[in-house]
Design a protein around this motif. Structure first.
Motif, short mmCIF file in Angstrom:
data_model
loop_
_atom_site.label_atom_id
_atom_site.label_comp_id
_atom_site.label_asym_id
_atom_site.label_seq_id
_atom_site.Cartn_x
_atom_site.Cartn_y
_atom_site.Cartn_z
N ILE A 162 0.83 -1.21 0.00
CA ILE A 162 0.00 0.00 0.00
C ILE A 162 0.86 1.26 0.00
O ILE A 162 0.64 2.18 -0.79
N SER A 163 1.84 1.33 0.86
CA SER A 163 2.65 2.56 0.95
C SER A 163 3.45 2.80 -0.33
O SER A 163 3.58 3.94 -0.78
N GLY A 164 3.96 1.74 -0.94
CA GLY A 164 4.70 1.90 -2.19
C GLY A 164 3.81 2.34 -3.33
O GLY A 164 4.18 3.23 -4.12
N PHE A 165 2.63 1.74 -3.45
CA PHE A 165 1.71 2.16 -4.51
C PHE A 165 1.18 3.56 -4.26
O PHE A 165 0.93 4.30 -5.20
N PHE A 166 1.01 3.93 -2.99
CA PHE A 166 0.59 5.29 -2.69
C PHE A 166 1.66 6.29 -3.14
O PHE A 166 1.34 7.32 -3.73
N TRP A 167 2.91 5.97 -2.89
CA TRP A 167 4.01 6.85 -3.31
C TRP A 167 4.03 6.99 -4.83
O TRP A 167 4.14 8.10 -5.35
#
Length: 85
Positions: A61-66
């Protein structure tokens, strides 16, 4: 919540398939859906390969959000191997 995420992802793919922010948004939506499934039903109900896929989706989630935010606010964004670090 899952139905709304599915609807949002389908609309993004239908209308903006070629746009990079839409593709990153769909990846983010899929990761959030993994989180909702894993937290809502519990990982013990799923076979081990499915549980591992859900855990990997939650962790992404955090990587795709970035990547989504970077593609949304940077018109010249190009994604390669260095984007993942």
């Amino acid at each position: 919540a899952l139905a709304l995420l599915l609807l949002l992802g389908a609309v993004l793919l239908r209308d903006q398939r070629a746009a990079i922010p839409a593709r990153m948004g769909v990846a983010l939506i899929a990761a959030i859906a993994c989180n909702l499934i894993a937290e809502g039903y519990g990982l013990q109900r799923f076979p081990q390969p499915v549980a591992i896929a859900l855990i990997l989706g939650e962790g992404a989630i955090s990587g795709f959000f970035w990547l989504f935010v970077r593609s949304w606010f940077d018109d010249e964004a190009h994604f390669g191997w260095f984007s993942w670090s």
